[in-house]
Motif scaffolding. Structure first.
Motif, PDB file in Angstrom:
ATOM      1  N   ALA A   1      -6.300  -1.567  -3.304  1.00  0.00           N
ATOM      2  CA  ALA A   1      -5.481  -2.395  -4.188  1.00  0.00           C
ATOM      3  C   ALA A   1      -4.490  -3.242  -3.412  1.00  0.00           C
ATOM      4  CB  ALA A   1      -4.740  -1.508  -5.188  1.00  0.00           C
ATOM      5  N   GLY A   2      -4.117  -2.815  -2.217  1.00  0.00           N
ATOM      6  CA  GLY A   2      -3.179  -3.602  -1.424  1.00  0.00           C
ATOM      7  C   GLY A   2      -3.830  -4.638  -0.538  1.00  0.00           C
TER       8      GLY A   2
ATOM      9  N   SER B   1      -5.646   3.141  -3.461  1.00  0.00           N
ATOM     10  CA  SER B   1      -4.355   2.517  -3.145  1.00  0.00           C
ATOM     11  C   SER B   1      -4.471   1.569  -1.960  1.00  0.00           C
ATOM     12  CB  SER B   1      -3.307   3.600  -2.866  1.00  0.00           C
ATOM     13  OG  SER B   1      -3.663   4.375  -1.733  1.00  0.00           O
TER      14      SER B   1
ATOM     15  N   ARG C   1       3.779   1.512  -1.420  1.00  0.00           N
ATOM     16  CA  ARG C   1       4.289   1.677  -2.783  1.00  0.00           C
ATOM     17  C   ARG C   1       3.200   2.230  -3.702  1.00  0.00           C
ATOM     18  NH1 ARG C   1       6.287  -3.506  -1.401  1.00  0.00           N
ATOM     19  NH2 ARG C   1       8.525  -3.486  -0.971  1.00  0.00           N
ATOM     20  N   LEU C   2       1.977   1.730  -3.508  1.00  0.00           N
ATOM     21  CA  LEU C   2       0.873   2.205  -4.351  1.00  0.00           C
ATOM     22  C   LEU C   2       0.564   3.675  -4.074  1.00  0.00           C
ATOM     23  CD1 LEU C   2      -1.539  -0.865  -4.156  1.00  0.00           C
ATOM     24  CD2 LEU C   2      -0.280  -0.081  -6.164  1.00  0.00           C
ATOM     25  N   ALA C   3       0.813   4.132  -2.854  1.00  0.00           N
ATOM     26  CA  ALA C   3       0.527   5.529  -2.510  1.00  0.00           C
ATOM     27  C   ALA C   3       1.382   6.488  -3.329  1.00  0.00           C
ATOM     28  CB  ALA C   3       0.756   5.756  -1.019  1.00  0.00           C
ATOM     29  N   SER C   4       2.581   6.029  -3.713  1.00  0.00           N
ATOM     30  CA  SER C   4       3.461   6.882  -4.518  1.00  0.00           C
ATOM     31  C   SER C   4       2.980   7.025  -5.953  1.00  0.00           C
ATOM     32  CB  SER C   4       4.887   6.321  -4.505  1.00  0.00           C
ATOM     33  OG  SER C   4       4.914   5.032  -5.116  1.00  0.00           O
ATOM     34  N   ALA C   5       1.976   6.227  -6.359  1.00  0.00           N
ATOM     35  CA  ALA C   5       1.463   6.303  -7.732  1.00  0.00           C
ATOM     36  C   ALA C   5       0.419   7.398  -7.898  1.00  0.00           C
ATOM     37  CB  ALA C   5       0.863   4.964  -8.144  1.00  0.00           C
TER      38      ALA C   5
ATOM     39  N   ARG D   1      -6.415   7.798  -2.173  1.00  0.00           N
ATOM     40  CA  ARG D   1      -5.987   6.963  -1.045  1.00  0.00           C
ATOM     41  C   ARG D   1      -6.876   5.740  -0.866  1.00  0.00           C
ATOM     42  NH1 ARG D   1      -1.907   4.865   0.797  1.00  0.00           N
ATOM     43  NH2 ARG D   1      -1.614   4.740   3.056  1.00  0.00           N
TER      44      ARG D   1
ATOM     45  N   LEU E   1      -2.478   7.701  -6.711  1.00  0.00           N
ATOM     46  CA  LEU E   1      -3.861   7.230  -6.794  1.00  0.00           C
ATOM     47  C   LEU E   1      -4.643   7.779  -5.602  1.00  0.00           C
ATOM     48  CD1 LEU E   1      -3.198   3.476  -7.650  1.00  0.00           C
ATOM     49  CD2 LEU E   1      -4.094   5.208  -9.206  1.00  0.00           C
TER      50      LEU E   1
ATOM     51  N   THR F   1     -12.524  -1.847  -4.739  1.00  0.00           N
ATOM     52  CA  THR F   1     -11.245  -1.875  -5.450  1.00  0.00           C
ATOM     53  C   THR F   1     -10.453  -3.132  -5.114  1.00  0.00           C
ATOM     54  OG1 THR F   1     -11.129   0.538  -5.480  1.00  0.00           O
ATOM     55  CG2 THR F   1      -9.077  -0.651  -5.817  1.00  0.00           C
TER      56      THR F   1
ATOM     57  N   GLN G   1       0.827  -1.208   0.000  1.00  0.00           N
ATOM     58  CA  GLN G   1       0.000   0.000   0.000  1.00  0.00           C
ATOM     59  C   GLN G   1       0.865   1.265   0.000  1.00  0.00           C
ATOM     60  OE1 GLN G   1      -2.383  -0.875   3.436  1.00  0.00           O
ATOM     61  NE2 GLN G   1      -4.091  -1.681   2.224  1.00  0.00           N
TER      62      GLN G   1
END
Length: 766
Positions: free
Chosen positions: A407-408, A404, A393-397, A401, A399, A683, A391
């Motif tokens: 997705a995790g 992200s 890592r996904l936050a840096s995309a 919140r 997206l 999600t 999560q």
């Protein structure tokens, strides 16, 4: 044991969702499996039973009567490989005018002189009346279309005697169209001698041919004029069942896999979410074995009920399938043998619950091994999120919140997510396979028939005859509003030289408006050229470019096969009008096939035809019944399996929200809105849905490429490439949404339920 049953029964009542899912998935899987295995068994079993009851001949052979004596044939039948033989019977080819005696007689029929219906080979079933024992009597080989009043009716053989119908009989092997007494056959001028053989080695076509070659090895060259084996008849009768079986088997296998995955997921979730319950049971004195028994019983109850109802439903649904699959010349004698075999029902009733129990065994053993203290504390102790790193890592995309975080989430419970993903993959595989199957079958149905209206000569309801002649009718039908093309069609039987059966020689005049799709070769262009269906080629050992000879009323014509079509009739030979009239100068059209312009009203055209000539009957083209049956049943099975896959997602979403109640409370306490909770939960499942589409679509395409050719082979046809290459970008783009749709539908209700949770509720439960 009583305590185990009480605890399991309470768990079944408390976990209604899980119980419903197990019941539904086993019902669907068992029903599809029963239908599939039933059709596989029915492809041969009813014929084998009926053929065995009549002690049918493995080979029906015709010998030139002027080249070999009856005594020599009887001696040849004593060869070591012959189990039993019947004959010699004198055999005559008699040409009967179409419609004689209203018993379906017409064209060249085979009449055999036989003393009685019994014997060691081919025990003919005499359904009505008696056997012909004197000159002037005849028994017709008719399965139906007769009444007691028809006995005693007479018809005259052209240039021969008048025969009285004294009986109706049915011969599954169809060794003759009619039988007369041996004393009568001489007046019909027999040209062949019929022998019926049963061989010890009768399992393969090659074995039968070898045995027949041994019998005829000592006879003069050219004595054997025609022969056919029972395997060709068996193949023809079971062809429809073999067409249905592959796709039903595919759905049955998919259903079993979905059942295993869903049951494993449900039980695993029940163990994880029921840690506190397990600890309480053990604290109350339940042994590890009793805890295992509770969870296995909890699964077995809905599984057994689902399997029982699925078996019952499979038997009910298989009945119309079997009736349709075995409709045809032998349907009456076979229908008494049709039905789901007992071994199929037994396998479903015992096998499917066993599959469910085995799927539940792993998670249940885990519950068995948990110590009581650990189980109780596991129900409330906080856990570190395994998805936290992902999560981050996904936050840096960049997206949202909620997206992200969602997705995790699948990575927090990788085993549970893997089972859910597998169920979604199978759901997408099913949708993809069924979509491709429907596209192929619709293309086949459109290619098989390209005309809109069939106009028959004569109105059979009141016996009227048309007032217009052939050429006048052809022109008249083309002038009526809406018509764009008219093709005349004639149907007359002719003898295929070298075979014991007649073929239907179909003539066409006016072009190819009713042609089925061409698979190989080309359409006829010259007189003497014909096209035939794949079944005709396979069952007669003919190839494109080969020549065959047809005989009718003493005339013979040599014809060249130039094309292969998708026609399923193994007796059909199609030629142009000059080709047909060269063999049958008096051939007349029996029907006219009319192609209408786009958007024309078929019913209006039919009314115009009847007004123009009351002596005509009209039939509007409809959908192909086989295509409609398969597409309809496949759609139903697909919807049910997709629903089951969505329930698997639903179960996972419920378990995830249950496990993360503490986290949800914390997120809400720092300002997460209900809408964001919904987006996060949906999600988490949509990610699995997207992955499911990515994996499931190729698997569905592979299933289509494996199953469809086997369905076509069941009815002995070859599909052209454009009917199987149905995968195009627009279709694949729509299918790519299938996994996401399955996942979103399954996750939506749990997501909204999680969104409605308040911080106070979470803290109160803690």
């Amino acid at each position: 044991m009583r305590a185990v049953w009480k605890a399991a029964r309470a768990a079944v009542r408390r976990r209604r969702l899980q119980t419903l899912m197990i019941w539904l998935v086993t019902l669907v899987s068992t029903g599809a499996l029963v239908m599939a295995l039933g059709l596989v068994d029915a492809a041969s079993a009813p014929f084998d039973r009926a053929f065995g009851a009549q002690h049918g001949p493995h080979v029906v052979a015709a010998f030139a009567r002027d080249r070999v004596s009856d005594g020599r044939l009887s001696r040849a039948a004593r060869a070591s490989g012959v189990e039993a033989a019947a004959g010699p019977f004198a055999q005559a080819a008699v040409d009967i005018p179409r419609g004689a005696a209203d018993f379906g007689l017409g064209g060249e029929i085979t009449v055999v002189g036989r003393a009685g219906p019994g014997g060691t080979v081919d025990r003919v079933d005499l359904w009505a009346g008696r056997w012909a024992v004197r000159p002037g009597e005849v028994v017709l080989n008719r399965q139906s279309d007769w009444t007691a009043d028809d006995l005693g009716k007479k018809f005259r053989v052209p240039k021969g005697p008048t025969l009285t119908i004294v009986g109706f009989a049915f011969d599954l092997s169809h060794t003759a169209d009619a039988w007369v007494a041996p004393a009568q056959i001489g007046a019909l001028h027999p040209t062949a001698t019929q022998m019926l053989f049963r061989f010890r080695a009768a399992a393969t076509e090659e074995g039968l041919r070898a045995e027949l070659a041994e019998v005829t090895g000592g006879l003069p060259r050219g004595t054997l004029t025609a022969s056919r084996t029972y395997l060709a008849l068996k193949h023809r009768i079971g062809s429809n069942a073999r067409a249905y079986a592959p796709y039903l088997m595919a759905f049955g296998v998919l259903g079993i896999l979905v059942a295993v995955l869903i049951v494993a997921n449900v039980v695993s979730g029940a163990v994880v979410s029921g840690f506190r319950h397990i600890g309480i049971l053990k604290a109350l004195g339940f042994t590890p074995g009793q805890v295992l028994g509770v969870y296995l019983t909890m699964i077995s109850v809905p599984a057994v009920l689902g399997c029982a109802l699925g078996t019952y439903a499979g038997n009910l649904l298989a009945e119309p399938f079997l009736r349709f699959a075995f409709s045809g010349p032998a349907s009456g004698v076979l229908h008494g043998s049709l039905g789901i075999a007992p071994w199929v029902n037994l396998l479903a009733l015992l096998g499917m619950p066993l599959v469910c129990v085995l799927a539940a065994l792993g998670p249940s053993v885990r519950a068995r091994r948990l110590p009581a203290a650990r189980a109780i504390s596991a129900g409330s102790a906080p856990r570190h999120g395994r998805a936290l790193g992902i999560q981050r890592r996904l936050a840096s995309a960049r997206l949202p919140r909620s997206v992200s975080l969602g997705a995790g989430l699948p990575f927090a419970r990788p085993a549970r997510s893997a089972l859910t993903l597998a169920a979604v993959v199978l759901g997408v595989t099913t949708v993809t396979f069924a979509t491709g199957l429907a596209a192929t079958l619709n293309s086949y149905g459109n290619g098989e028939r390209s005309y809109d209206v069939t106009v028959y000569v004569g109105d059979h309801r009141d016996g009227r005859e048309p007032v217009h002649g052939d050429r006048e009718l052809h022109a008249l039908l083309g002038r009526l509003p809406g018509a764009t093309h008219v093709t005349a069609r004639s149907d007359d039987e002719a003898l295929l030289v070298g075979s014991t059966q007649a073929v239907m020689f179909e003539g066409r005049r006016g072009g190819r408006s009713l042609d089925s799709a061409l698979v190989k070769g080309r359409w006829m262009r010259e007189t003497g050229e014909v096209v035939v269906g794949t079944p005709f080629l396979r069952r007669n050992g003919v190839h494109l470019g080969d020549r065959l000879r047809l005989r009718k009323d003493g005339r013979e014509e040599e014809l060249t096969v130039v094309g292969e079509t998708m026609d399923t009739d193994d007796r059909l030979v199609i030629g142009s009008w000059p080709t047909v009239t060269a063999l049958m100068p008096r051939a007349e059209p029996i029907a006219y096939h009319v192609k209408l312009r786009e958007g024309a009203d078929q019913s209006a055209y039919a009314r115009a035809v009847r007004a123009a000539d009351p002596g005509l009957s009209v039939q509007l083209s409809g959908s192909n019944s086989v295509t409609g049956t398969i597409v309809g049943s496949a759609t139903g099975l697909t919807l049910m399996l997709s629903l089951v896959a969505s329930l698997g997602v639903f179960n996972t979403a419920v378990l995830n929200t249950h496990d993360r109640r503490r986290d949800l409370g914390m997120l809400k306490s720092i300002g997460m809105t209900p809408r964001q909770v919904t987006v996060m939960t949906v999600t988490s499942m949509a990610v699995l849905g997207a992955l499911g589409s990515l994996i499931g679509i190729p698997l569905g395409i592979v299933a289509h490429k494996v199953v469809v050719p086997r369905m076509a082979a069941g009815v002995d046809i070859t599909l052209p490439r454009y009917m199987t290459d149905v995968w195009h970008v627009p279709l694949l783009s729509v299918l790519a949404l299938a996994g996401v749709l399955i996942a979103v539908l399954g996750a939506l209700v749990p997501a909204r339920r999680a969104a409605r949770l308040t911080v106070a509720e979470v803290l109160h439960n803690e």
